[in-house]
Design an enzyme around this catalytic site. Structure first.
Site, PDB file in Angstrom:
ATOM      1  N   HIS A  77       5.297   9.964  51.443  1.00 38.43           N
ATOM      2  CA  HIS A  77       4.538   9.042  50.599  1.00 38.43           C
ATOM      3  C   HIS A  77       4.722   7.593  51.044  1.00 38.43           C
ATOM      4  O   HIS A  77       3.855   6.753  50.779  1.00 38.43           O
ATOM      5  CB  HIS A  77       4.947   9.214  49.136  1.00 38.43           C
ATOM      6  CG  HIS A  77       4.321  10.395  48.482  1.00 38.43           C
ATOM      7  ND1 HIS A  77       3.623  10.316  47.298  1.00 38.43           N
ATOM      8  CD2 HIS A  77       4.266  11.697  48.863  1.00 38.43           C
ATOM      9  CE1 HIS A  77       3.171  11.520  46.971  1.00 38.43           C
ATOM     10  NE2 HIS A  77       3.562  12.374  47.899  1.00 38.43           N
ATOM     11  N   ASP A  78       5.827   7.299  51.706  1.00 39.84           N
ATOM     12  CA  ASP A  78       6.017   5.961  52.255  1.00 39.84           C
ATOM     13  C   ASP A  78       5.190   5.778  53.518  1.00 39.84           C
ATOM     14  O   ASP A  78       4.412   4.830  53.633  1.00 39.84           O
ATOM     15  CB  ASP A  78       7.495   5.722  52.561  1.00 39.84           C
ATOM     16  CG  ASP A  78       7.750   4.333  53.145  1.00 39.84           C
ATOM     17  OD1 ASP A  78       7.141   3.367  52.645  1.00 39.84           O
ATOM     18  OD2 ASP A  78       8.541   4.215  54.094  1.00 39.84           O
ATOM     19  N   GLY A  83       2.262   2.743  56.703  1.00 40.26           N
ATOM     20  CA  GLY A  83       3.292   3.070  57.670  1.00 40.26           C
ATOM     21  C   GLY A  83       4.681   3.182  57.064  1.00 40.26           C
ATOM     22  O   GLY A  83       4.889   2.958  55.865  1.00 40.26           O
ATOM     23  N   PRO A 172      -3.118  12.202  50.615  1.00 39.36           N
ATOM     24  CA  PRO A 172      -3.869  13.461  50.542  1.00 39.36           C
ATOM     25  C   PRO A 172      -3.711  14.122  49.176  1.00 39.36           C
ATOM     26  O   PRO A 172      -2.617  14.175  48.620  1.00 39.36           O
ATOM     27  CB  PRO A 172      -3.239  14.309  51.647  1.00 39.36           C
ATOM     28  CG  PRO A 172      -2.639  13.326  52.589  1.00 39.36           C
ATOM     29  CD  PRO A 172      -2.161  12.195  51.724  1.00 39.36           C
ATOM     30  N   HIS A 202       7.025  22.233  51.850  1.00 36.01           N
ATOM     31  CA  HIS A 202       6.926  22.788  50.497  1.00 36.01           C
ATOM     32  C   HIS A 202       7.801  24.024  50.322  1.00 36.01           C
ATOM     33  O   HIS A 202       7.791  24.629  49.250  1.00 36.01           O
ATOM     34  CB  HIS A 202       5.468  23.127  50.171  1.00 36.01           C
ATOM     35  CG  HIS A 202       4.652  21.932  49.803  1.00 36.01           C
ATOM     36  ND1 HIS A 202       3.297  21.985  49.572  1.00 36.01           N
ATOM     37  CD2 HIS A 202       4.997  20.624  49.627  1.00 36.01           C
ATOM     38  CE1 HIS A 202       2.849  20.772  49.268  1.00 36.01           C
ATOM     39  NE2 HIS A 202       3.864  19.934  49.301  1.00 36.01           N
ATOM     40  N   THR A 203       8.537  24.376  51.355  1.00 36.65           N
ATOM     41  CA  THR A 203       9.559  25.404  51.164  1.00 36.65           C
ATOM     42  C   THR A 203      10.645  24.904  50.215  1.00 36.65           C
ATOM     43  O   THR A 203      11.420  25.688  49.675  1.00 36.65           O
ATOM     44  CB  THR A 203      10.185  25.807  52.510  1.00 36.65           C
ATOM     45  OG1 THR A 203      11.110  26.887  52.303  1.00 36.65           O
ATOM     46  CG2 THR A 203      10.947  24.646  53.147  1.00 36.65           C
ATOM     47  N   ASP A 246       8.161  28.424  46.448  1.00 35.96           N
ATOM     48  CA  ASP A 246       8.484  29.771  46.910  1.00 35.96           C
ATOM     49  C   ASP A 246       9.753  30.245  46.212  1.00 35.96           C
ATOM     50  O   ASP A 246      10.276  29.563  45.327  1.00 35.96           O
ATOM     51  CB  ASP A 246       8.603  29.836  48.443  1.00 35.96           C
ATOM     52  CG  ASP A 246       9.746  29.000  49.013  1.00 35.96           C
ATOM     53  OD1 ASP A 246      10.765  28.816  48.316  1.00 35.96           O
ATOM     54  OD2 ASP A 246       9.645  28.544  50.165  1.00 35.96           O
ATOM     55  N   ASP A 253      13.466  27.142  54.656  1.00 36.43           N
ATOM     56  CA  ASP A 253      13.223  28.346  55.446  1.00 36.43           C
ATOM     57  C   ASP A 253      11.720  28.542  55.583  1.00 36.43           C
ATOM     58  O   ASP A 253      10.943  27.631  55.298  1.00 36.43           O
ATOM     59  CB  ASP A 253      13.901  29.564  54.802  1.00 36.43           C
ATOM     60  CG  ASP A 253      13.524  29.726  53.327  1.00 36.43           C
ATOM     61  OD1 ASP A 253      12.400  29.304  52.954  1.00 36.43           O
ATOM     62  OD2 ASP A 253      14.330  30.265  52.553  1.00 36.43           O
TER      63      ASP A 253
END
Length: 325
Positions: A77-78, A83, A172, A202-203, A246, A253
């Site tokens: 997000h930074d 940048g 996004p 997103h794991t 998950d 993982d």
């Protein structure tokens, strides 16, 4: 007690692996400079900087492992806005609403870890180490602490002086499809492979109901019916209810990609990666080969960490990460 011993032993083994990796980098001539940055930037001016950041991260994650996801998300997000310049850390003022107060950033966590590292570094090397470098190093250390790959990054980023809520419109959305994600990231120099590998972050962590409840209002053939019931149950507690991405929310993982194969991606922007032929093979490859995912992820994270960095007169080294000098 045995489980704790095994985890401690694994940490020692992984630490030895890091030492070997760094030695190999030196032997084969690893590129120590990138876009005006340097792997050895603080070697003389603040040689303890990286260890201080690592200690702050490790201490915080031992107390609350869920913060690993927060530090990785903070970097993204930074860097995606103006940048990698620590603009995400700046507090709002009476004359300006900063990025961190955007609805897209209200769930960000881990600011106190950056503050802790910065305070300790300032006590040793005042005015030397930027907040932007601390954010990048903290994300890297969080990945490794959670069981992911170790990767080194060049240092020397300067801190930005701008942080405006309107800039966060460029982040996004969790409602983008694969083609839109590829286009959005492609504008910043990322490949489709980078997009899928970075999505693998997103794991770790959770999503709030507000980011996926729209998938539950109409029939969605890309969503497993049993998992849809799970999401509905989560949302019965309200928009802020949390659903892990998950089954191993605190372990870095490839389980995230296994979930996509089973039509159990939490966000639309997750599941679309498996539903789209252009990215499906990448998802299947990472689900089958965790080592391949780790390798591609660290390459993509290096690229993310170097995105539109500020150098020299383009920025400053903040004394306090929450305000400009």
């Amino acid at each position: 007690m045995l489980t704790r011993f095994k985890k401690q032993n694994n940490k020692m083994v992984r630490a030895n692996i890091v030492s070997m990796v760094l030695l190999m980098h030196a032997i084969v001539g690893f590129p120590f400079h990138a876009r005006g940055l340097s792997m050895t930037y603080y070697m003389m001016s603040c040689p303890f900087a990286e260890q201080i950041v690592k200690n702050s991260v490790n201490n915080a994650l031992q107390a609350d492992p869920t913060l690993a996801a927060g530090l990785i998300r903070m970097l993204f997000h930074d860097c995606f806005i103006e940048g990698c310049d620590a603009s995400i850390l700046l507090d709002s003022t009476k004359d300006n609403t900063a990025e961190k107060d955007s609805p897209a950033n209200l769930s960000l966590r881990g600011y106190e870890i950056i503050d802790d590292a910065k305070e300790k570094i300032e006590n040793r090397c005042p005015g030397v180490v930027s907040c932007a470098d601390i954010v990048a190093m903290a994300a890297r250390d969080a990945v490794f602490w959670a069981g992911g790959p170790y990767y080194d990054i060049p240092k020397g980023r300067f801190d930005g002086k701008r942080s405006k809520i309107e800039d966060t419109r460029n982040l996004p959305s969790p409602f983008l499809n694969a083609s839109q994600l590829i286009q959005t990231f492609g504008q910043r120099g990322f490949t489709p492979q980078d997009v899928v590998a970075l999505s693998g972050a997103h794991t770790l962590g959770v999503a709030r109901c507000s980011s996926f409840k729209a998938r539950l209002t109409v029939p969605d053939s890309s969503l497993d019916s049993t998992f849809a019931n799970t999401l509905s149950k989560t949302c019965s507690a309200g928009d802020n209810a949390e659903q892990p991405f998950d089954a191993t929310r605190n372990d870095f993982d490839n389980a995230y990609f296994n979930a996509l194969q089973m039509k159990s991606g939490v966000l639309f922007s997750d599941q679309t990666l498996f539903n789209t032929p252009r990215t499906r093979n990448l998802v299947n490859g990472y689900a089958l080969n965790q080592a391949k995912f780790f390798f591609d992820f660290q390459q993509a994270m290096r690229k993310m960490s170097n995105l539109d960095v500020k150098l020299g007169s383009q920025g400053e080294v903040r004394q306090n990460c929450r305000s400009i000098n």
